[in-house]
Design a protein around this motif. Structure first.
Motif, PDB file in Angstrom:
ATOM      1  N   SER A 216       0.830  -1.203   0.000  1.00 48.62           N
ATOM      2  CA  SER A 216       0.000   0.000   0.000  1.00 48.62           C
ATOM      3  C   SER A 216       0.858   1.244   0.000  1.00 48.62           C
ATOM      4  N   LEU A 217       2.007   1.131   0.645  1.00 46.30           N
ATOM      5  CA  LEU A 217       2.923   2.259   0.648  1.00 46.30           C
ATOM      6  C   LEU A 217       3.431   2.528  -0.751  1.00 46.30           C
ATOM      7  N   LYS A 218       3.743   1.463  -1.418  1.00 43.08           N
ATOM      8  CA  LYS A 218       4.226   1.607  -2.795  1.00 43.08           C
ATOM      9  C   LYS A 218       3.162   2.249  -3.669  1.00 43.08           C
ATOM     10  N   CYS A 219       1.950   1.751  -3.487  1.00 47.74           N
ATOM     11  CA  CYS A 219       0.862   2.302  -4.301  1.00 47.74           C
ATOM     12  C   CYS A 219       0.719   3.800  -4.073  1.00 47.74           C
ATOM     13  N   LEU A 220       0.685   4.152  -2.808  1.00 48.56           N
ATOM     14  CA  LEU A 220       0.503   5.573  -2.497  1.00 48.56           C
ATOM     15  C   LEU A 220       1.639   6.397  -3.058  1.00 48.56           C
ATOM     16  N   ALA A 221       2.843   5.886  -2.871  1.00 51.77           N
ATOM     17  CA  ALA A 221       3.990   6.650  -3.356  1.00 51.77           C
ATOM     18  C   ALA A 221       3.914   6.824  -4.869  1.00 51.77           C
ATOM     19  N   ALA A 222       3.567   5.721  -5.541  1.00 51.95           N
ATOM     20  CA  ALA A 222       3.494   5.817  -7.004  1.00 51.95           C
ATOM     21  C   ALA A 222       2.411   6.782  -7.435  1.00 51.95           C
ATOM     22  N   GLU A 223       1.284   6.744  -6.758  1.00 56.13           N
ATOM     23  CA  GLU A 223       0.213   7.660  -7.145  1.00 56.13           C
ATOM     24  C   GLU A 223       0.607   9.096  -6.910  1.00 56.13           C
ATOM     25  N   THR A 224       1.273   9.331  -5.798  1.00 56.20           N
ATOM     26  CA  THR A 224       1.711  10.699  -5.540  1.00 56.20           C
ATOM     27  C   THR A 224       2.721  11.143  -6.584  1.00 56.20           C
ATOM     28  N   ILE A 225       3.615  10.250  -6.941  1.00 55.61           N
ATOM     29  CA  ILE A 225       4.580  10.615  -7.984  1.00 55.61           C
ATOM     30  C   ILE A 225       3.841  10.935  -9.274  1.00 55.61           C
ATOM     31  N   ALA A 226       2.793  10.149  -9.557  1.00 53.96           N
ATOM     32  CA  ALA A 226       2.024  10.404 -10.777  1.00 53.96           C
ATOM     33  C   ALA A 226       1.447  11.811 -10.762  1.00 53.96           C
ATOM     34  N   ASN A 227       1.021  12.261  -9.592  1.00 56.71           N
ATOM     35  CA  ASN A 227       0.465  13.608  -9.522  1.00 56.71           C
ATOM     36  C   ASN A 227       1.529  14.678  -9.585  1.00 56.71           C
ATOM     37  N   VAL A 228       2.675  14.396  -9.016  1.00 59.85           N
ATOM     38  CA  VAL A 228       3.701  15.433  -8.926  1.00 59.85           C
ATOM     39  C   VAL A 228       4.465  15.581 -10.229  1.00 59.85           C
ATOM     40  N   ALA A 229       4.729  14.445 -10.875  1.00 59.32           N
ATOM     41  CA  ALA A 229       5.630  14.492 -12.021  1.00 59.32           C
ATOM     42  C   ALA A 229       4.918  14.999 -13.264  1.00 59.32           C
ATOM     43  N   LYS A 230       4.551  16.243 -13.246  1.00 59.20           N
ATOM     44  CA  LYS A 230       3.860  16.745 -14.419  1.00 59.20           C
ATOM     45  C   LYS A 230       4.610  17.874 -15.088  1.00 59.20           C
ATOM     46  N   PHE A 231       5.842  18.058 -14.732  1.00 59.21           N
ATOM     47  CA  PHE A 231       6.594  19.105 -15.425  1.00 59.21           C
ATOM     48  C   PHE A 231       8.054  18.688 -15.515  1.00 59.21           C
ATOM     49  N   LYS A 232       8.779  19.473 -16.279  1.00 53.98           N
ATOM     50  CA  LYS A 232      10.099  19.042 -16.724  1.00 53.98           C
ATOM     51  C   LYS A 232      11.054  18.699 -15.592  1.00 53.98           C
ATOM     52  N   ARG A 233      11.120  19.592 -14.617  1.00 55.79           N
ATOM     53  CA  ARG A 233      12.088  19.373 -13.556  1.00 55.79           C
ATOM     54  C   ARG A 233      11.810  18.089 -12.809  1.00 55.79           C
ATOM     55  N   ALA A 234      10.517  17.843 -12.656  1.00 57.00           N
ATOM     56  CA  ALA A 234      10.142  16.637 -11.929  1.00 57.00           C
ATOM     57  C   ALA A 234      10.573  15.398 -12.715  1.00 57.00           C
ATOM     58  N   TRP A 235      10.331  15.422 -14.032  1.00 52.64           N
ATOM     59  CA  TRP A 235      10.715  14.264 -14.832  1.00 52.64           C
ATOM     60  C   TRP A 235      12.206  13.996 -14.733  1.00 52.64           C
ATOM     61  N   ARG A 236      12.917  15.093 -14.772  1.00 49.08           N
ATOM     62  CA  ARG A 236      14.359  14.926 -14.701  1.00 49.08           C
ATOM     63  C   ARG A 236      14.762  14.330 -13.372  1.00 49.08           C
ATOM     64  N   ALA A 237      14.129  14.833 -12.321  1.00 46.63           N
ATOM     65  CA  ALA A 237      14.482  14.349 -10.983  1.00 46.63           C
ATOM     66  C   ALA A 237      14.181  12.873 -10.851  1.00 46.63           C
ATOM     67  N   VAL A 238      13.031  12.478 -11.373  1.00 47.88           N
ATOM     68  CA  VAL A 238      12.678  11.060 -11.281  1.00 47.88           C
ATOM     69  C   VAL A 238      13.725  10.213 -11.994  1.00 47.88           C
ATOM     70  N   ARG A 239      14.092  10.674 -13.152  1.00 48.44           N
ATOM     71  CA  ARG A 239      15.044   9.877 -13.932  1.00 48.44           C
ATOM     72  C   ARG A 239      16.384   9.821 -13.245  1.00 48.44           C
ATOM     73  N   ARG A 240      16.809  10.972 -12.718  1.00 49.26           N
ATOM     74  CA  ARG A 240      18.148  11.006 -12.123  1.00 49.26           C
ATOM     75  C   ARG A 240      18.255  10.098 -10.917  1.00 49.26           C
ATOM     76  N   HIS A 241      17.161   9.950 -10.204  1.00 46.46           N
ATOM     77  CA  HIS A 241      17.229   9.107  -9.009  1.00 46.46           C
ATOM     78  C   HIS A 241      16.858   7.674  -9.295  1.00 46.46           C
ATOM     79  N   GLY A 242      16.952   7.324 -10.534  1.00 51.79           N
ATOM     80  CA  GLY A 242      16.680   5.926 -10.870  1.00 51.79           C
ATOM     81  C   GLY A 242      15.235   5.567 -10.689  1.00 51.79           C
ATOM     82  N   GLY A 243      14.394   6.555 -10.793  1.00 57.14           N
ATOM     83  CA  GLY A 243      12.988   6.298 -10.531  1.00 57.14           C
ATOM     84  C   GLY A 243      12.318   5.453 -11.590  1.00 57.14           C
ATOM     85  N   ILE A 244      12.763   5.639 -12.817  1.00 53.19           N
ATOM     86  CA  ILE A 244      12.090   4.925 -13.895  1.00 53.19           C
ATOM     87  C   ILE A 244      12.242   3.417 -13.713  1.00 53.19           C
ATOM     88  N   THR A 245      13.436   3.028 -13.351  1.00 53.29           N
ATOM     89  CA  THR A 245      13.652   1.593 -13.147  1.00 53.29           C
ATOM     90  C   THR A 245      12.737   1.063 -12.061  1.00 53.29           C
TER      91      THR A 245
END
Lengths: 212, 1060
Positions: free
Chosen positions: B553-582
């Protein structure tokens, strides 16, 4: 304890507790007797964990620190209120503690929180439990103000029949809506990590356990 | 007098020559005093009056000699007094216009004689004699005057006692008198000044606003209307233009009272007065003062309008109150702030949230306790930002009116009741004052809303900061109950540093805190500002770490929150840089999760949930190009494919969404094909969920760039559901997606046939009207593709599709224009449709699109023109009828864009079929322009260029001209290209050109014959035909010279070659 008796005990406990299998019960019994010490069975003396020993376990194994809550947990385990946790109380208690269903846990927690056992968690009881939950603000004239406020908030959230105190029905409804409120007034259940560790430690390889 | 004159009299600015006294009330007063003094000097101090001045006072006078009566010797232009001094000099000597006076007595007589012009005389005298004391008494006395005033009197007395000279005694007396006069004057001017009301812009504005309230149609009002002459208000609150502001003028108003003419009034710092009014022609105001100065507008209006004073006195009490309030406002406010700030710091934090009540000057209102500092600063900030001061003042005014009665009970309540009850008071008081608010004042209402939730949330954040786990859990649960979608709540959290706390909670190990915090973050991150804050505060790495936790459930919540937050360029970059995509891709693999021992923990969720949330997060992140790559590299596609096959709708939507985002990339399309995703997409087109259908259609649209995919879509039966979805026009987004998919699929011919079967064309025609642009672009594009087939064209025509298409030619959307022109061009191939197009003036519209700034529109329009010209009746006539059309076309040859050039050449080829038009084209200089283009290597352009050249050669001396412009040699090079159509066109062009001998020589020099004979082996018949005359022509030439060798011979010119 002789083997047969032990066997019988194990069987009966396994039947009663729905969450542990036979092996696990055996491990728990083992642990219990280790903790209590090697005491030969005396007919008159009830063998069991006393309050201090139990609290020690809670503190060391499960990382609990709140005195009052720990006391209440002891009370929760010690169903017959004799100041001593017998082996069956131990196994039963742990089954809820570690693996209880939501209903079982709710019941258990409510009993813990209901300090005077009247079936209601009143405002004063809540206050008592939350008393130390806020850091005292230096600028506050009345340090309890925050706690009082918190109590009000909690009551507003959970008291569905608006009688100024929480009945079990209120509590249950609130928890069903928001699971986080299960341990609303204090941590009376183990956190997942320590639970895992405990189980890993206690429920070791079956091959190791041969003889009692 | 000297001091008074230098200090308090108002002189004009020192500029040039003598300074003059300004005509101000103060000066008038001073002058009057002086006059009174002088006049009375005869009676009061007769001895002094006879004293002769050391030097005469001189000035220019307006007095007429005839005015002087007895005691004077009067002549035409001079007057002498009979009185004389010791030396016999007359004490008064007037020789027009100069007058000299040497005694007070004479002075007073003159003033008496002057009668009405006394003031002017006095003014002139003072202006001319800047230092009268020096002139009267001599320089030494002047000195005394200038020294410290207190001691000067003493020095005078000293002098009196010391000196025995009777002369000097008189002097002393006079000096004393003058001193007294001075003091008197100074006092007087002080009084005058204090009498003046110095108006400032604020008070003026308030007055006017108040008067506005009391004005309007009807009998009860005080005025009919009152308005400013200018709408623009400077930053200092004045409305007068800057050059008038220097004069102290604040603004001008036009007032129409019930019983008088419109008054033009100037409000200035000194007061209010009538001005010269507006000069009608220009609307300029005549700034001259035309009347008295009044202390304020009301007084002036009372003077001017009786009805005003009547009605005003009725409303007087109320008005005065308002005025008083307004006056008190600015004074009260700063005091207020200081007092209340102090109070706030000492009072306990969670004190009652009362609004600021400002006490009236008169009544004894108690002040309510201040709300917490934070709120106050926010509210102040809002107030400062709010529009004009008057709305604020109105608000205060409105609030003040009714708040009086409620204060005293309020105060009592305040102290006793607890926090909860105070909220009730707030709502009560707010509703009270809201009722009385005149115009809806949003600032007021938002203030009323703000406190309750805003304050509560801030309180909760405080508990979060200062509480232990239990308190935190409670606070988090409670916070979630607020309507976190509301902006005020979101900002409340942010303003108090709630975001930092929430993110800190994420970094703890406490599962409960993490869950609670994520739930809140998930909700508030719908707000773009908050999203940015979260990313700035490093929220994304924390969330990505949580993805590693074992709790589903923690994972789900975290992923959903990321889905809401990652809506602009800086966020996408941050996700990628921290290995988020994997990590997110790993979430998709739910099989892995389910192998863990099924632990019945309270915080578990279904496995499918995890995959869904992961897909949601990936969908948000996949909008970035780099992330798309990262997803692919992390092996996202097979997982997505697997999810497609097995999941339910709620998971499918984000999965398809992700695929659709990524499908814009080439490598994805290959992978998508490999995984057989198309089948699933097609299957899901028939699902009931509209959003899902939309996403699938979009995905298909993206993938169908590739031919194999298009076939796959057809083979899997994808075209049928797409066609059927066309009929449902409610969901515009889905419709746009579906039409897009159909468009891209219809690029394949077989698909068009299929679509025709499903009656898609009819449906598309139906969509040509009344749809949003996205839908139109796609629908028209699809029709354009479908009309490549004759049956398609017929269907479109029969369905009446041609007209709406032509109508769309006037739109402004670039993509739409490109598609429409293409479609129209496709339709124009059919003569009947062409008639309709012609009838609707479509060709003219197409032609005018050649002027469109976008090159792709130009090119597309030019391409479309080709079939139009080919198939139109009287094409030549039609083309000629467009004014400036041919010139426009020729000018397009100057463009840089290859597509434009190719299309224009094609158009020219068609236009030039008509000889007249060709003549016109030649006149416009088509030949040199075409020749310039000859050096291209682009095959498409080469082909069309060659065709155009070949066509243009049929007129006049164009052949020769082409040769002169050196078009021939490059043309020969075209033969080397690989494209057969280029060869054909070039051969034709060369054939045409070869009729001119010079061209032949050039061609020969460039090895044309070799090239073309190589071509004669080529199958195309026209090619052979074309090359034959060429070689024939060249051979003829070479024969003539008698050598007969190809390629090496020098050929002498022959003049009279016959063309074949």
């Amino acid at each position: 304890m002789n083997r047969k008796k032990l066997q019988k005990l194990t069987d009966s406990l396994t039947k009663n507790c729905k969450h542990f299998n036979k092996f696990e019960v055996k491990c728990l019994l083992n642990l219990f007797y280790n903790l209590v010490g090697d005491v030969t069975e005396w007919q008159s003396v009830v063998v069991g964990l006393d309050r201090n020993a139990f609290r020690n376990i809670l503190h060391v194994t499960f990382g609990m620190t709140d005195d009052m809550i720990m006391d209440r947990v002891f009370r929760g385990f010690d169903k017959d209120n004799d100041g001593c946790i017998t082996v069956s109380e131990w196994v039963h208690g742990l089954s809820v503690f570690l693996r209880g269903t939501l209903e079982e846990k709710m019941k258990y927690c409510f009993d813990v929180f209901d300090l005077n056992g009247d079936g209601f968690v009143s405002k004063e009881e809540i206050f008592h439990m939350l008393k130390n939950s806020l850091l005292k603000q230096p600028s506050e004239e009345d340090p309890d103000e925050g706690v009082k406020d918190l109590v009000e908030i909690t009551l507003k959230k959970m008291d569905h029949d608006h009688d100024g105190k929480l009945s079990f029905a209120d509590y249950e409804q609130a928890v069903r809506e928001e699971t986080l409120l299960l341990e609303a007034f204090g941590p009376c259940l183990p956190d997942p990590k320590s639970q895992k560790e405990f189980e890993a430690q206690v429920f070791k390889d079956p091959n190791e356990f041969n003889e009692v | 007098m000297g001091a008074a004159l230098t200090r308090s009299a108002q002189w004009t600015a020192a500029g040039h020559g003598a300074r003059a006294l300004e005509t101000t009330p103060l000066n008038e007063a001073i002058l009057k005093e002086i006059i009174v003094f002088v006049e009375s000097s005869i009676y009061k101090h007769p001895q002094e009056a006879n004293y002769v001045f050391v030097e005469p006072l001189e000035w220019k006078t307006n007095l007429d000699p005839s005015a002087f009566g007895s005691g004077y010797v009067v002549s035409e232009t001079t007057v002498k007094s009979e009185e004389a001094d010791k030396n016999g000099q007359p004490l008064l000597f007037l020789s027009v216009p100069q007058i000299k006076i040497r005694s007070f007595g004479q002075l007073s007589r003159v003033l008496y004689i002057a009668k009405n012009t006394k003031l002017k005389e006095a003014q002139a005298c003072i202006e001319a004699n800047r230092n009268p004391i020096a002139k009267i008494l001599g320089l030494d006395y002047n000195m005394i005057n200038e020294i410290n005033e207190d001691s000067s009197v003493l020095t005078i007395l000293d002098k009196i006692t010391k000196d025995d000279d009777p002369e000097s005694e008189i002097k002393m007396k006079i000096a004393l008198l003058l001193k007294q006069l001075d003091l008197h004057l100074l006092n007087r001017s002080l009084k005058n000044i204090s009498l003046e009301i110095r108006l400032n812009p604020g008070t003026v504005k308030n007055d006017i606003e108040l008067l506005k309230r009391f004005s309007g149609k009807g009998e009860q009002t005080a005025l009919e209307s009152i308005e400013y002459t200018s709408d623009y208000e400077f930053s200092n609150g004045c409305r007068a233009p800057p050059w008038r502001q220097i004069q102290g003028e604040i603004c001008y108003v036009l007032v129409k009272p019930h019983d008088a003419e419109t008054l033009c009034i100037t409000c200035s710092k000194e007061g209010v007065f009538l001005n010269g009014g507006k000069t009608d022609d220009e609307g300029e105001i005549n700034y001259e003062r035309k009347g008295e100065i009044y202390k304020d507008l009301v007084t002036l209006l009372r003077e001017k309008s009786a009805i005003f004073s009547e009605n005003m006195s009725q409303q007087e009490v109320r008005f005065n109150e308002e005025q008083q309030k307004e006056k008190d406002q600015p004074n009260e406010a700063p005091e207020e702030e200081a007092a209340t700030l102090h109070k706030a710091s000492t009072a306990f934090r969670r004190s009652a949230l009362e609004k600021k009540q400002v006490s009236l000057g008169r009544s004894q209102m108690t002040k309510r306790l201040e709300p917490s500092l934070n709120w106050k600063t926010t509210v102040d900030a809002r107030e400062n930002k709010s529009s004009l001061r008057d709305t604020q003042e109105e608000k205060h005014g409105g609030r003040l009116e009714k708040s009086r009665p409620s204060t005293s009970p309020g105060r009592a309540q305040l102290i006793r009741k607890s926090a909860e009850k105070i909220e009730e008071i707030i709502s009560e008081s707010s509703s009270e004052s809201e009722e009385d608010e005149e115009p809806p004042d949003h600032l007021q209402e938002s203030n009323a809303d703000l406190p309750s939730e805003y304050w509560q949330i801030q309180k909760l954040v405080k508990y979060l900061k200062g509480g232990n786990q239990t308190a935190t859990a409670i606070a988090l649960c409670s916070m979630k109950d607020f309507n976190l979608a509301q902006e005020t709540c979101q900002l409340a959290i942010r303003d108090v540093g709630g975001l930092e706390v929430l993110i800190n909670l994420l970094e703890t190990d406490e599962v409960k805190c993490q869950i609670g915090s994520l739930k809140i973050l998930k909700e508030i991150s719908h707000n773009p500002q908050i999203r940015r804050h979260i990313v700035d505060l490093g929220g994304l790495p924390a969330m990505l770490n949580i993805l590693d936790s074992p709790h589903k459930s923690l994972k789900c919540l975290a992923a959903e929150t990321i889905a809401n937050v990652a809506k602009f360029k800086r966020a996408w970059r941050a996700v990628r840089r921290h290995g988020g995509i994997t990590k997110l891709v790993a979430l998709l693999d739910w099989r892995q999760h389910s192998t863990e021992a099924a632990r019945r923990s309270l915080y578990e969720a279904r496995d499918g949930e995890v995959a869904r949330c992961g897909a949601l997060a990936l969908w948000s992140c996949s909008k970035s190009y780099a992330n798309k790559e990262a997803i692919r590299r992390a092996g996202g596609i097979p997982l997505l494919a697997r999810l497609l096959k097995t999941s339910q709708e709620s998971t499918l939507i984000p999965v398809v969404g992700t695929l659709q985002e990524c499908a814009s990339q080439e490598n994805y399309r290959a992978a998508i094909k490999a995984e057989g995703i198309i089948e699933n997409l097609v299957k899901n087109l028939s699902s009931g969920n509209e959003h899902l259908q939309e996403c699938c259609a979009m995905a298909i649209c993206q993938c169908a760039e590739d031919e194999e995919t298009r076939d796959l879509v057809r083979l899997r039966g994808g075209l049928k559901p797409l066609a059927s979805l066309l009929s449902n026009t409610d969901n515009k987004q889905r419709l746009a997606a579906v039409t897009g998919a159909i468009w891209k699929c219809s690029i394949s011919k077989e698909n068009v046939t299929k679509l025709r079967e499903y009656k898609a064309i009819e449906a598309l025609v139906g969509l040509l009207t009344d749809q949003p642009e996205e839908v139109l672009v796609n629908a028209v594009g699809a029709l354009g593709e479908c009309c490549r087939e004759p049956e398609g064209r017929v269907t479109v025509r029969k369905r009446g599709g041609v007209q709406p298409l032509v109508d769309l030619l006037v739109s402004t959307n670039r993509a739409l224009l490109v598609n429409v022109t293409k479609a129209v061009g496709a339709c124009a191939v059919e003569p009947e449709s062409m008639m309709i197009i012609d009838h609707l003036d479509g060709v003219r519209l197409l032609w005018s699109l050649l002027k469109n700034p976008h090159p792709d529109v130009k090119a597309s329009a030019a391409w479309a023109l080709c079939p139009c010209i080919q198939n139109a009746k009287d094409a030549g006539e039609m083309v000629r009828s467009f004014v400036g059309g041919l010139e426009l076309v020729v000018n397009l040859l100057k463009s840089d864009n290859k597509e434009v050039l190719a299309s224009v050449c094609a158009a020219i080829t068609n236009i030039a079929k008509d000889q007249e038009n060709l003549a016109v084209l030649t006149d416009h200089g088509v030949v040199p322009l075409l020749s310039k283009l000859a050096n291209t290597t682009d095959d498409k352009l080469r082909r069309h260029l060659a065709e155009a050249i070949s066509r243009c050669c049929t007129w006049g001396r164009n052949r020769v001209a082409f040769g002169k412009h050196r078009a021939v040699a490059p043309l020969v090079q075209y033969l080397k290209s690989n494209d057969t159509s280029v060869h054909r066109a070039t051969a034709q062009a060369l054939y045409q050109l070869s009729e001119d001998a010079d061209n032949c020589i050039t061609m020969h020099e460039n090895g044309a014959v070799k090239g073309s004979s190589a071509l004669s082996g080529v199958k195309s018949p026209c090619l052979c035909f074309s090359s034959f005359p060429l070689t024939h022509g060249l051979r003829e030439q070479s024969d003539e010279t008698g050598r007969g060798e190809r390629g090496d011979t020098k050929i002498r010119r022959r003049r009279d070659r016959k063309s074949l």
